[in-house]
Scaffold this motif. Structure first.
Motif, PDB file in Angstrom:
ATOM      1  N   TRP A 108      28.564  15.888  81.606  1.00 41.43           N
ATOM      2  CA  TRP A 108      27.106  15.891  81.763  1.00 41.43           C
ATOM      3  C   TRP A 108      26.399  15.929  80.419  1.00 41.43           C
ATOM      4  O   TRP A 108      25.361  15.294  80.231  1.00 41.43           O
ATOM      5  CB  TRP A 108      26.654  17.048  82.659  1.00 41.43           C
ATOM      6  N   ALA A 118      20.310   6.137  73.534  1.00 35.37           N
ATOM      7  CA  ALA A 118      19.873   4.818  73.998  1.00 35.37           C
ATOM      8  C   ALA A 118      18.348   4.727  74.038  1.00 35.37           C
ATOM      9  O   ALA A 118      17.765   3.725  73.594  1.00 35.37           O
ATOM     10  CB  ALA A 118      20.461   4.516  75.372  1.00 35.37           C
ATOM     11  N   LEU A 119      17.682   5.747  74.560  1.00 36.89           N
ATOM     12  CA  LEU A 119      16.212   5.725  74.631  1.00 36.89           C
ATOM     13  C   LEU A 119      15.579   5.727  73.248  1.00 36.89           C
ATOM     14  O   LEU A 119      14.581   5.025  73.009  1.00 36.89           O
ATOM     15  CB  LEU A 119      15.700   6.907  75.455  1.00 36.89           C
ATOM     16  N   GLY A 147      24.182   3.803  72.752  1.00 34.94           N
ATOM     17  CA  GLY A 147      24.041   5.074  73.458  1.00 34.94           C
ATOM     18  C   GLY A 147      25.354   5.491  74.096  1.00 34.94           C
ATOM     19  O   GLY A 147      25.744   6.667  74.039  1.00 34.94           O
ATOM     20  N   TRP A 186      33.667   5.742  78.869  1.00 34.69           N
ATOM     21  CA  TRP A 186      32.726   5.471  77.777  1.00 34.69           C
ATOM     22  C   TRP A 186      33.144   4.229  76.985  1.00 34.69           C
ATOM     23  O   TRP A 186      32.301   3.399  76.638  1.00 34.69           O
ATOM     24  CB  TRP A 186      32.603   6.673  76.842  1.00 34.69           C
ATOM     25  N   GLY A 223      27.769   8.792  73.632  1.00 36.83           N
ATOM     26  CA  GLY A 223      28.427   9.559  74.683  1.00 36.83           C
ATOM     27  C   GLY A 223      29.929   9.643  74.459  1.00 36.83           C
ATOM     28  O   GLY A 223      30.558  10.681  74.710  1.00 36.83           O
ATOM     29  N   ALA A 247      26.673  12.445  78.927  1.00 37.32           N
ATOM     30  CA  ALA A 247      25.712  11.534  79.568  1.00 37.32           C
ATOM     31  C   ALA A 247      24.303  11.753  79.027  1.00 37.32           C
ATOM     32  O   ALA A 247      23.560  10.791  78.776  1.00 37.32           O
ATOM     33  CB  ALA A 247      25.744  11.728  81.081  1.00 37.32           C
ATOM     34  N   ILE A 248      23.921  13.007  78.808  1.00 35.59           N
ATOM     35  CA  ILE A 248      22.591  13.295  78.253  1.00 35.59           C
ATOM     36  C   ILE A 248      22.487  12.759  76.828  1.00 35.59           C
ATOM     37  O   ILE A 248      21.481  12.134  76.459  1.00 35.59           O
ATOM     38  CB  ILE A 248      22.296  14.819  78.310  1.00 35.59           C
ATOM     39  N   ALA A 284      24.185  10.283  75.536  1.00 39.16           N
ATOM     40  CA  ALA A 284      24.147   8.814  75.621  1.00 39.16           C
ATOM     41  C   ALA A 284      22.749   8.330  75.999  1.00 39.16           C
ATOM     42  O   ALA A 284      22.232   7.374  75.404  1.00 39.16           O
ATOM     43  CB  ALA A 284      25.173   8.322  76.632  1.00 39.16           C
ATOM     44  N   ALA A 285      22.127   8.981  76.959  1.00 36.77           N
ATOM     45  CA  ALA A 285      20.785   8.574  77.395  1.00 36.77           C
ATOM     46  C   ALA A 285      19.758   8.777  76.289  1.00 36.77           C
ATOM     47  O   ALA A 285      18.907   7.904  76.048  1.00 36.77           O
ATOM     48  CB  ALA A 285      20.384   9.359  78.639  1.00 36.77           C
ATOM     49  N   VAL A 286      19.829   9.899  75.600  1.00 36.91           N
ATOM     50  CA  VAL A 286      18.870  10.181  74.530  1.00 36.91           C
ATOM     51  C   VAL A 286      19.035   9.176  73.382  1.00 36.91           C
ATOM     52  O   VAL A 286      18.047   8.629  72.877  1.00 36.91           O
ATOM     53  CB  VAL A 286      19.012  11.639  74.028  1.00 36.91           C
ATOM     54  N   LEU A 295      21.926   0.048  74.513  1.00 40.42           N
ATOM     55  CA  LEU A 295      22.597   0.829  75.546  1.00 40.42           C
ATOM     56  C   LEU A 295      24.067   1.064  75.177  1.00 40.42           C
ATOM     57  O   LEU A 295      24.612   2.147  75.424  1.00 40.42           O
ATOM     58  CB  LEU A 295      22.489   0.127  76.896  1.00 40.42           C
TER      59      LEU A 295
END
Length: 157
Positions: free
Chosen positions: A52, A62-63, A37, A12, A41, A55-56, A58-60, A34
């Motif tokens: 996992w 970032a989005l 995000g 990370w 994470g 990662a979720i 981080a993705a949320v 990003l």
């Protein structure tokens, strides 16, 4: 922390640094979102979340940043629209005067308000095919190296 937690933390941190460096070179506010995000994470990983879930998160993060913060940031910085037209686009609507009279078989020349002289022809929908010298015109479009002009009112500047 066990070995996997350290590996996850290093990954990370590496992502945050790499994405931050890429942003420095692109200046698009994509990679910084990003990287933020990835920082989310990293924080989740430091709090003990499994990989996992990190990662979720981080993705949320970032989005959300890409969809909510970046557009507002671009608008605030005025990067969505260019207020100044340049090159050929900057000539459209520019006033000028006839420098060399037009004939039905040959184009003439116009001297534009910016000081440039262009070969020109009268627009097809214009009724007067032979405007005399000094007639005010306005550039309607540029076709190759020829300005297509229409008769216009003399600019008061």
């Amino acid at each position: 922390m066990n070995g996997i937690d350290w590996i996850q933390t290093v990954v990370w941190i590496g992502l945050v640094l790499v994405l931050g460096v890429v942003e420095v070179f692109t200046l698009d506010f994509i990679f910084i979102m990003l990287a933020a995000g990835a920082a989310g994470g990293l924080i989740a990983a430091l709090l003990g979340a499994p990989w996992w879930l990190s990662a979720i998160i981080a993705a949320v993060v970032a989005l959300l940043l890409l969809s909510l913060v970046r557009p507002r940031l671009l608008t605030a910085l005025g990067r969505n629209a260019d207020p100044h037209r340049t090159n050929v686009e900057g000539l459209i609507g520019l006033p000028g005067t006839v420098a060399v009279a037009f004939t039905s078989s040959a184009p003439g020349q116009v001297r534009l308000a910016n000081g440039e002289t262009w070969s020109a022809r009268i627009a097809a929908d214009s009724t007067d095919r032979t405007p005399p010298l000094g007639t005010p015109v306005v550039v309607e479009s540029i076709e190759g190296s020829t300005a297509v002009v229409r008769l216009g009112e003399r600019a008061t500047s």
